[in-house]
Design a protein around this motif. Structure first.
Motif, PDB file in Angstrom:
ATOM      1  N   UNK A   1       0.833  -1.192   0.000  1.00 37.59           N
ATOM      2  CA  UNK A   1       0.000   0.000   0.000  1.00 37.59           C
ATOM      3  C   UNK A   1       0.869   1.243   0.000  1.00 37.59           C
ATOM      4  N   UNK A   2       0.204   2.360  -0.232  1.00 39.13           N
ATOM      5  CA  UNK A   2       0.826   3.664  -0.035  1.00 39.13           C
ATOM      6  C   UNK A   2       0.327   4.220   1.287  1.00 39.13           C
ATOM      7  N   UNK A   3       1.215   4.814   2.049  1.00 39.00           N
ATOM      8  CA  UNK A   3       0.825   5.401   3.330  1.00 39.00           C
ATOM      9  C   UNK A   3       0.290   6.815   3.163  1.00 39.00           C
ATOM     10  N   UNK A   4       0.451   7.373   1.963  1.00 29.78           N
ATOM     11  CA  UNK A   4       0.082   8.768   1.739  1.00 29.78           C
ATOM     12  C   UNK A   4      -0.706   8.917   0.449  1.00 29.78           C
ATOM     13  N   UNK A   5      -1.330  10.081   0.308  1.00 34.27           N
ATOM     14  CA  UNK A   5      -1.958  10.464  -0.958  1.00 34.27           C
ATOM     15  C   UNK A   5      -0.840  10.898  -1.897  1.00 34.27           C
TER      16      UNK A   5
ATOM     17  N   UNK B   1      -0.334   9.501 -10.318  1.00 30.83           N
ATOM     18  CA  UNK B   1      -1.054   8.224 -10.384  1.00 30.83           C
ATOM     19  C   UNK B   1      -0.104   7.043 -10.223  1.00 30.83           C
ATOM     20  N   UNK B   2      -0.580   6.001  -9.552  1.00 31.01           N
ATOM     21  CA  UNK B   2       0.229   4.809  -9.300  1.00 31.01           C
ATOM     22  C   UNK B   2      -0.687   3.603  -9.335  1.00 31.01           C
TER      23      UNK B   2
ATOM     24  N   UNK C   1      -9.350  -1.595  -2.555  1.00 28.81           N
ATOM     25  CA  UNK C   1      -9.644  -0.752  -3.713  1.00 28.81           C
ATOM     26  C   UNK C   1      -9.910   0.685  -3.290  1.00 28.81           C
ATOM     27  N   UNK C   2     -10.747   0.873  -2.280  1.00 28.32           N
ATOM     28  CA  UNK C   2     -11.092   2.226  -1.844  1.00 28.32           C
ATOM     29  C   UNK C   2      -9.880   2.964  -1.293  1.00 28.32           C
ATOM     30  N   UNK C   3      -9.059   2.274  -0.515  1.00 25.95           N
ATOM     31  CA  UNK C   3      -7.860   2.909   0.032  1.00 25.95           C
ATOM     32  C   UNK C   3      -6.917   3.330  -1.090  1.00 25.95           C
ATOM     33  N   UNK C   4      -6.779   2.473  -2.094  1.00 26.12           N
ATOM     34  CA  UNK C   4      -5.891   2.767  -3.216  1.00 26.12           C
ATOM     35  C   UNK C   4      -6.399   3.943  -4.030  1.00 26.12           C
ATOM     36  N   UNK C   5      -7.681   3.934  -4.373  1.00 26.60           N
ATOM     37  CA  UNK C   5      -8.256   4.988  -5.208  1.00 26.60           C
ATOM     38  C   UNK C   5      -8.194   6.338  -4.498  1.00 26.60           C
ATOM     39  N   UNK C   6      -8.474   6.347  -3.193  1.00 29.39           N
ATOM     40  CA  UNK C   6      -8.443   7.599  -2.441  1.00 29.39           C
ATOM     41  C   UNK C   6      -7.049   8.212  -2.414  1.00 29.39           C
TER      42      UNK C   6
ATOM     43  N   UNK D   1      -4.993   8.165  -5.015  1.00 29.51           N
ATOM     44  CA  UNK D   1      -4.627   8.463  -6.400  1.00 29.51           C
ATOM     45  C   UNK D   1      -4.071   7.258  -7.145  1.00 29.51           C
ATOM     46  N   UNK D   2      -4.504   6.055  -6.739  1.00 28.04           N
ATOM     47  CA  UNK D   2      -4.001   4.851  -7.388  1.00 28.04           C
ATOM     48  C   UNK D   2      -5.079   4.053  -8.082  1.00 28.04           C
TER      49      UNK D   2
END
Length: 476
Positions: A270-274, A278-279, A308-313, A315-316
């Motif tokens: 995961x990414x810890x930040x926004x 795009x990634x 999915x929701x965490x990733x999209x929020x 910018x992924x």
């Protein structure tokens, strides 16, 4: 850079690359691992490597199940990859039902077997195994259903992947099979120029044959020996797709490309930040493998929607993998997981597709661990964990866990905060409609939080596989 411009094989030229809107809007894709490793269906897709390593469980399992490695080697799985039930249209229909906007099958894994028609690799699916151009047929089926088609290539690891078979009496030592098993060199030894040239040629063949709009590179290309080849391949890929009137996305891992020249992929993490750029996150419905195995351990649809929701929020986009069986069918358990994710997206997709990040990605006590291979260590989500997205002036609030008391408290929307500019006029629950229009929800905006009460019907009727509500907020 316009379509009339051409990329040069330099990082300076490639810095002009911009991620196309199709990828930024898509948010959700399907990854597919299917190959000879699907036949033993044991442990994971690294079976071809580990069956030749005497310190691995696959070594003894192979000897007990299939025979000694000098009598039955990895090559002998290929005729058993029959694919007699492979139906690319059925796959595409399922992926579409799941809500996917792009599809990325593995064209060649570390094992050196190509699932496409190749003039360079004699070990390919059109002349043995299924005896079909799996990649070509799937490309046509995916595009017919208005999804974007991509491919992944993992051939870089082929330099060392079968090295274990050189340490004892196995068919890896047999020169007749060298074109399948590859150099089988020690992993710490840098690849030769001949291997690198061949790797680049195979990659270009794949690009030119199928015009994939997403080209996924696996991790080994971050090694220094590959660096001189990467800008050349990227320039060729970007220019080739531009000539075809298509917009390319190239994904990489572990810093193989300079930031801004391609799209970073985080594997099983995961990414810890926004992130400002795009990634992509890639993971699988299975916790322990990418290919089909006979003793799977699957994630729940609710867990996958949360990812999915965490990733999209942030910018992924999420690339979610399934692993078909050797006969070409997708296990019903995996198919049902995809359908349930798709059912949630059918109701809540407007908060996902075509959205952009908000001022903050979310709120709540669960904090993501940054980086790949961290998903097993990620904190579980609770009712206070929320994610935000925006689209066309609307703000969406996505709950990562079902509210316990029928209320959602949003601290980021407290009246004393300045994150939301303007006055809140209306709040709706996606999927909760009246006779003619969505029903507004009751809410109260205090200085420190906005509290929204869900309808009583949600508390009694949210027994779906993914009971995660999404709010739509409209300004006054």
């Amino acid at each position: 850079m316009t379509s009339a411009d051409r990329y040069e094989a330099s990082w300076e030229s490639l810095a002009a690359y911009r991620v196309p809107d199709w990828f930024r809007d898509a948010k959700f894709g399907i990854f597919v691992h299917w190959g000879p490793y699907s036949v033993p269906a044991y442990s994971n897709e690294w079976y071809s490597r580990n069956m030749y390593r005497t310190d691995k469980p696959e070594f003894e399992h192979h000897r007990a199940t299939w025979g000694p490695q000098n009598e039955f080697g990895y090559k002998d799985f290929i005729p058993l990859l029959t694919g007699e039930s492979f139906d690319p249209d059925a796959w595409a229909a399922l992926f579409r039902e799941a809500g996917a906007q792009y599809v990325v099958p593995v064209a060649e894994h570390h094992d050196g077997f190509a699932m496409y028609r190749s003039e360079l690799n004699p070990w390919n699916a059109t002349v043995m195994g299924p005896k079909r151009d799996v990649i070509g047929e799937l490309a046509e089926a995916v595009r017919r259903r208005a999804m974007v088609f991509g491919v992944s290539t993992h051939r870089a690891e082929h330099w060392w992947f079968l090295e274990g078979g050189m340490a004892f009496d196995s068919d890896v030592r047999d020169p007749r099979y060298a074109s399948l098993y590859g150099p089988a060199q020690p992993q710490h030894l840098a690849p030769s120029k001949q291997f690198l040239d061949e790797w680049a040629a195979h990659t270009i063949e794949l690009i030119d044959a199928y015009d994939p709009q997403l080209l996924y590179f696996d991790w080994w290309i971050h090694r220094p020996a590959y660096t001189p080849y990467l800008p050349k391949l990227a320039a060729h890929y970007y220019n080739r797709l531009a000539d075809a009137g298509l917009e390319p996305v190239l994904t990489y891992k572990d810093g193989a490309f300079p930031v801004g020249t391609a799209v970073e992929d985080i594997e099983r993490g995961a990414s810890a930040t926004l992130r400002p750029r795009p990634w992509q996150a890639c993971t699988a419905v299975s916790r322990k493998s990418w290919c089909y195995v006979e003793d799977p351990e699957y994630k729940t649809p609710r867990e996958l929607v949360g990812t999915l929701m965490d990733t999209v929020a942030k910018n992924g986009c999420l690339l979610l993998n399934v692993g078909p069986k050797a006969d070409g069918t997708i296990a019903e358990d995996e198919a049902q997981i995809l359908r349930e994710v798709g059912a949630w997206l059918a109701v809540n997709g407007e908060a996902v597709y075509g959205t952009r990040p908000w001022a903050v990605y979310g709120e709540g006590p669960a904090k993501s661990i940054e980086g790949g291979f961290s998903e097993g260590d990620q904190a579980g989500y609770g009712p206070r964990d929320l994610r935000f997205t925006t689209r066309e002036g609307l703000l969406y609030v996505l709950s990562l866990a079902a509210p316990e008391d029928g209320r959602i408290e949003i601290r980021s929307l407290g009246a004393d905060l300045t994150l939301y500019h303007g006055k809140i006029g209306r709040i709706e629950l996606l999927g909760h409609t009246g006779e003619f229009e969505p029903r507004p929800l009751e809410f109260e905006q205090g200085p420190h939080a906005l509290t929204v009460r869900l309808p009583e019907s949600w508390a009694t009727g949210h027994q779906a596989a993914v009971p995660l509500p999404v709010l739509r907020i409209t300004a006054a």
